[in-house]
Design a protein around this motif. Sequence first.
Motif, mmCIF file in Angstrom:
data_model
loop_
_atom_site.group_PDB
_atom_site.id
_atom_site.type_symbol
_atom_site.label_atom_id
_atom_site.label_comp_id
_atom_site.label_asym_id
_atom_site.label_seq_id
_atom_site.Cartn_x
_atom_site.Cartn_y
_atom_site.Cartn_z
ATOM 1 N N GLN A 69 0.938 -1.435 0.187
ATOM 2 C CA GLN A 69 0.181 -0.386 -0.070
ATOM 3 C C GLN A 69 0.865 1.220 0.027
ATOM 4 O O GLN A 69 2.566 1.776 0.415
ATOM 5 N N ALA A 70 0.677 2.493 -0.824
ATOM 6 C CA ALA A 70 1.145 3.338 -1.052
ATOM 7 C C ALA A 70 0.380 4.072 -0.782
ATOM 8 O O ALA A 70 -1.134 4.808 -1.380
ATOM 9 N N ASP A 71 0.630 5.260 0.315
ATOM 10 C CA ASP A 71 -0.359 5.826 0.653
ATOM 11 C C ASP A 71 0.493 8.258 0.647
ATOM 12 O O ASP A 71 2.220 7.607 0.710
ATOM 13 N N LYS A 72 0.029 9.107 -0.145
ATOM 14 C CA LYS A 72 0.245 10.497 -0.039
ATOM 15 C C LYS A 72 -0.753 11.454 0.201
ATOM 16 O O LYS A 72 -1.961 11.417 -0.445
ATOM 17 N N GLY A 73 -1.237 12.031 1.980
ATOM 18 C CA GLY A 73 -2.168 12.965 1.539
ATOM 19 C C GLY A 73 -2.989 11.462 1.695
ATOM 20 O O GLY A 73 -3.140 11.296 2.574
ATOM 21 N N ASP A 74 -4.414 12.329 0.722
ATOM 22 C CA ASP A 74 -5.160 11.965 0.997
ATOM 23 C C ASP A 74 -5.078 10.326 -0.186
ATOM 24 O O ASP A 74 -6.155 9.735 -0.837
ATOM 25 N N MET A 75 -4.307 10.547 -0.868
ATOM 26 C CA MET A 75 -4.108 9.727 -2.250
ATOM 27 C C MET A 75 -3.196 8.078 -1.666
ATOM 28 O O MET A 75 -3.091 8.421 -0.869
ATOM 29 N N ARG A 76 -4.452 6.905 -2.356
ATOM 30 C CA ARG A 76 -3.996 5.648 -1.802
ATOM 31 C C ARG A 76 -3.880 5.370 -3.313
ATOM 32 O O ARG A 76 -5.292 4.754 -3.718
ATOM 33 N N ILE A 77 -3.065 4.270 -3.131
ATOM 34 C CA ILE A 77 -2.572 2.591 -3.732
ATOM 35 C C ILE A 77 -2.677 1.632 -3.499
ATOM 36 O O ILE A 77 -1.280 1.793 -2.815
ATOM 37 N N THR A 78 -2.998 0.881 -4.256
ATOM 38 C CA THR A 78 -2.730 -0.606 -3.433
ATOM 39 C C THR A 78 -2.177 -1.090 -4.965
ATOM 40 O O THR A 78 -2.413 -1.115 -5.889
ATOM 41 N N LEU A 79 -0.844 -1.748 -4.690
ATOM 42 C CA LEU A 79 -0.181 -2.334 -5.984
ATOM 43 C C LEU A 79 -0.080 -3.331 -5.156
ATOM 44 O O LEU A 79 0.094 -4.515 -4.247
ATOM 45 N N ILE A 80 -0.326 -4.282 -6.831
ATOM 46 C CA ILE A 80 -0.662 -5.876 -5.761
ATOM 47 C C ILE A 80 0.491 -6.874 -7.534
ATOM 48 O O ILE A 80 0.173 -6.397 -8.848
ATOM 49 N N GLY A 81 1.298 -7.292 -7.304
ATOM 50 C CA GLY A 81 2.540 -8.213 -7.717
ATOM 51 C C GLY A 81 2.264 -9.245 -8.279
ATOM 52 O O GLY A 81 1.040 -10.277 -8.345
ATOM 53 N N THR A 82 1.848 -8.973 -9.599
ATOM 54 C CA THR A 82 1.348 -10.127 -10.248
ATOM 55 C C THR A 82 1.403 -11.247 -10.899
ATOM 56 O O THR A 82 3.099 -10.733 -11.142
ATOM 57 N N TYR A 83 1.112 -12.393 -11.071
ATOM 58 C CA TYR A 83 1.556 -13.892 -12.105
ATOM 59 C C TYR A 83 0.811 -13.449 -13.277
ATOM 60 O O TYR A 83 -0.501 -13.749 -13.162
ATOM 61 N N HIS A 84 1.423 -13.783 -14.546
ATOM 62 C CA HIS A 84 0.344 -13.452 -15.578
ATOM 63 C C HIS A 84 -0.181 -14.967 -16.387
ATOM 64 O O HIS A 84 -0.828 -15.086 -17.219
#
Length: 358
Positions: A69-84
């Motif tokens: 999870q990445a947060d900056k202020g009120d922004m949020r990104i959930t990062l999922i490392g995938t397998y194809h």
Amino acid sequence: MLRETPQPENPMRLKPILTALFASALLALPATAQDCVGQNLFDTMAPERLAELRAATDAIPYHDGLFWQADKGDMRITLIGTYHFADPRHDITMAHFGALIDQAGLLMVEAGPDEEARLADAMKTDPTLIVNPTGPTLPERLTDQEWQALSAALEQRNLPAVVASRLRPWYVAVMLGISPCMMRMVEKRGDAGGLDHLLVERAEAANVPIRALEPWDTLFTLFDGMSAREEEDMIRAAMPAAEHADDYTVTLTDAYFDGESWMIWEFGRFDAYDSSGLSRAEVDRQMQLAQEKLMDQRNAGWIAPLDGAAAEAAGQGKGVVAGFGALHLPGENGVLRLLERDGWTIRPIRVEGIGNGG
């Protein structure tokens, strides 16, 4: 001219594999171990070699774990490392993140449905994207022994020698990274069935917008500017994996689901040291070149789109979910470190039973 150009019998059959390359730093990640019967090569590796490999991995920032999870202020990104490619363990990932996708302002992936459609159309209408109709053939560029080994490996992947002889070297390296058992699985299913597609399907069902991180034709520009020797060495460095493809597949699959993404990369390096016939310096040059073209340059180009999408979603009181190949996450030039330098706070997300690293 195009009618006379040798090409695969059905370019559309290869579309899922090519789509997967958008996210794969190893040119292609393999199929599920349940479909490919082999042994995990870490289990039989000499202890001193395994220790050396782990030490190289441990030196890399964010080298373990698949979910962040990445947060900056009120922004949020959930990062999922995938397998194809398909694996039943994706169900665990989807059970954990499905509701989050349903509520997201945006899903970001490397190639969304529109990009895949354009890629498939380009492959169908312009075979020169993967076939070189002019210039020296691969038998002319490689030694007789190298060509015999290469053509045999490609025959196992349903690419006859007459076709293989004019394939572009980057595409040959892609094919060598895909085991025959995985090719059979893709042909049987009709698609790769990977985590990326599951994320897209969930977003589509929830009417969540889907946006690509990069243009649809990125694949065909990654290897621009390579010298003839670099292209040929790329094939040589890929040959060891082709010679024990099922074992390689099981090893890399297990490493992914253990959350040890960078072990995959270092395994490829050390295997090439031992088996490619290239010097360590030559292997290192190849690995650095591949990292720059497949990961570093692309990672750098993704930060602004991720930032912009997160700001857009935050305006709606929502976050962003981003899914892309797991090998894009680690490293000094990986997405996590680049986000960190951009002012984001990074923390791991623990998922019971999958991807939590060593």
